[in-house]
Design a protein around this motif. Structure first.
Motif, PDB file in Angstrom:
ATOM      1  N   UNK A 132      -3.508  -2.087   3.364  1.00 47.41           N
ATOM      2  CA  UNK A 132      -4.432  -2.547   2.363  1.00 47.41           C
ATOM      3  C   UNK A 132      -4.371  -1.613   1.210  1.00 47.41           C
ATOM      4  N   UNK A 133      -4.369  -0.018   1.503  1.00 48.19           N
ATOM      5  CA  UNK A 133      -4.743   0.971   0.524  1.00 48.19           C
ATOM      6  C   UNK A 133      -3.102   1.658   0.224  1.00 48.19           C
ATOM      7  N   UNK A 134      -2.118   0.610   0.442  1.00 49.58           N
ATOM      8  CA  UNK A 134      -0.693   1.155   0.088  1.00 49.58           C
ATOM      9  C   UNK A 134      -0.153   2.210   0.727  1.00 49.58           C
ATOM     10  N   UNK A 135      -0.391   2.291   2.006  1.00 50.56           N
ATOM     11  CA  UNK A 135      -0.015   3.538   2.866  1.00 50.56           C
ATOM     12  C   UNK A 135       1.422   2.969   3.301  1.00 50.56           C
ATOM     13  N   UNK A 136       2.130   4.270   3.360  1.00 51.11           N
ATOM     14  CA  UNK A 136       3.535   4.092   3.545  1.00 51.11           C
ATOM     15  C   UNK A 136       4.118   4.388   4.938  1.00 51.11           C
ATOM     16  N   UNK A 137       3.405   5.715   5.281  1.00 47.79           N
ATOM     17  CA  UNK A 137       3.766   6.288   6.746  1.00 47.79           C
ATOM     18  C   UNK A 137       2.235   6.314   7.383  1.00 47.79           C
TER      19      UNK A 137
END
Length: 444
Positions: A132-137
């Motif tokens: 939801x917070x746009x984390x990729x890794x």
């Protein structure tokens, strides 16, 4: 660039606990449910199924698309995972880190520390929060308890990193072979694997496996290195026999040969995930200042170092970092945990230290003197004259400090940055570094 972390005494410098030695309860349920997960429970309540089917269904329902990196090993999980997190952040990626010290997203602490690897549903909730917070890794530590209890069922790992496999948690796994089998089970799939090729007991599927090491030539090798005063190395990376080699110098403020292994695993993982040039990744390594409570300097002149090492192998690694110097050591062993390692810890300590202070370390429901007796069984008669027994940890540390000479080094091992001593079922505030600082403050 250097980042300031809310838990640290320095730039990106993460607190450390190794493996699930501090597991709250070995019978932790696979589906222990976080209180803030009603919608997850609602999905699972539709059709009661096995945990495996539930987890796979949940992964699909939540439409998770994060790139999950798992790190496992007896020692070095937190340092390696934290370094991967640091390097990816400094490479401009949005990242999350989940481990014993808590849950972090882009250098902000989201949740307090708990188990090395939380329960299955708690992990899924953390994944949802991160996505939801746009984390990729999403980088996470994977403990042997978690593997045995299927806490990572359904997770799709983009990379699996191996640090080392020695011996620990035999109170839970019962024997060394079972422990090794559980650890190695993490590396049997077809996906990307980063393997320490100097580990003689690691077993893995060779498909998509890439190695690193100091002794054995592999995909990421070390042509030369120095451990003094801090880490420096010349690295050589070759993706395939036909691709051109990449070379780079690596410099780090960390100390100790074992930390060089941790850095190699992290650098190789990031190189394979991002395809960034080796030289660019190595340029970011100095920003990672290590893990609080891991080779942490509590006082200088004389030098006093606090570390979480709590196994014979961990002890050996720490002592090797101070090879050729006059070293004293304070340590104990945890109660109601693996008893087989106690005499081995005593043997290693008295082999390397000029004086050994044996004390308590979370005795829990065992008599501290019984634990100390187990440690003493590994110490030869010829070494007994250099051993002091003091069950009270504060008094043991204070005595060691009072007897420490300016040309000597004191290692205080076992608790790292823990701020509690577990006696019975009660948590008593206790911090090794604070004891050291209070001692020298009173002397000033």
């Amino acid at each position: 660039m250097k980042h300031f972390h809310p838990l640290t005494h320095n730039a990106r410098n993460f607190t450390h606990l190794s493996e699930d030695t501090r597991e709250l309860d070995n019978s932790t349920l696979l589906v222990q449910t976080p209180s803030n997960a009603p919608f997850v429970q609602a999905h699972l309540a539709k059709e009661p199924k096995t945990p495996t089917i539930q987890a796979l269904e949940l992964y699909r329902l939540l439409n998770l698309s994060l790139q999950i990196v798992g790190v496992t090993g007896t020692n070095g999980k937190t340092t390696t995972a934290s370094c991967i997190y640091s390097l990816l952040l400094d490479s401009g990626c949005s990242c999350a880190l989940l481990g014993t010290r808590g849950f972090f997203i882009n250098d902000k602490r989201v949740k307090e520390k708990g188990l090395t690897t939380p329960s299955l549903l708690e992990i899924y909730m953390d994944l949802v929060t991160a996505q939801a917070q746009g984390v990729e890794y999403f980088i996470m530590e994977v403990s042997s308890h978690a593997l045995a209890q299927e806490r990572i069922v359904g997770l799709d790992f983009v990379a699996r990193v191996h640090t080392n496999i020695t011996s620990d948690h035999l109170d839970y796994h019962k024997d060394l072979e079972t422990y090794r089998t559980v650890k190695n089970s993490f590396f049997q799939g077809e996906g990307l694997k980063i393997i320490n090729r100097d580990d003689p007991v690691v077993r893995f599927n060779p498909s998509n496996a890439y190695g690193y090491g100091l002794e054995h030539k592999s995909h990421l090798s070390v042509d030369a290195y120095s451990l003094n005063p801090t880490l420096s190395a010349h690295l050589n990376f070759k993706l395939t026999p036909k691709t051109p080699a990449e070379n780079s110098l690596l410099h780090s403020p960390l100390i100790g040969r074992h930390n060089l292994y941790n850095l190699l695993g992290a650098v190789l993982c990031v190189r394979l995930l991002t395809d960034k040039p080796l030289e660019d990744i190595c340029a970011l390594v100095p920003n990672f200042l290590g893990v609080k409570g891991r080779l942490e300097v509590a006082h200088t002149n004389p030098l006093v170092v606090v570390d979480f090492a709590h196994t014979a192998d961990g002890f050996t690694q720490i002592f090797n970092s101070f090879s050729g110097q006059k070293v004293k050591v304070v340590f104990g062993a945890g109660g109601n945990r693996d008893k087989s390692k106690r005499p081995l810890m005593g043997q290693v300590a008295t082999t390397h230290a000029i004086k050994t202070y044996i004390t308590s370390d979370n005795p829990r429901h065992e008599d501290p003197l019984d634990i100390i007796k187990d440690i003493l069984e590994g110490i030869s008669e010829s070494k007994r004259s250099s051993v002091v027994v003091e069950a009270n940890r504060q008094r043991a540390i204070e005595r060691a400090l009072s007897e420490l000479q300016t040309d000597e080094i004191l290692l205080i091992l076992g608790k790292g940055d823990e701020n509690m001593q577990i006696i019975g079922s009660t948590l008593h505030p206790f911090d090794d570094c604070q004891v050291v600082q209070a001692f020298y403050k009173d002397k000033a």
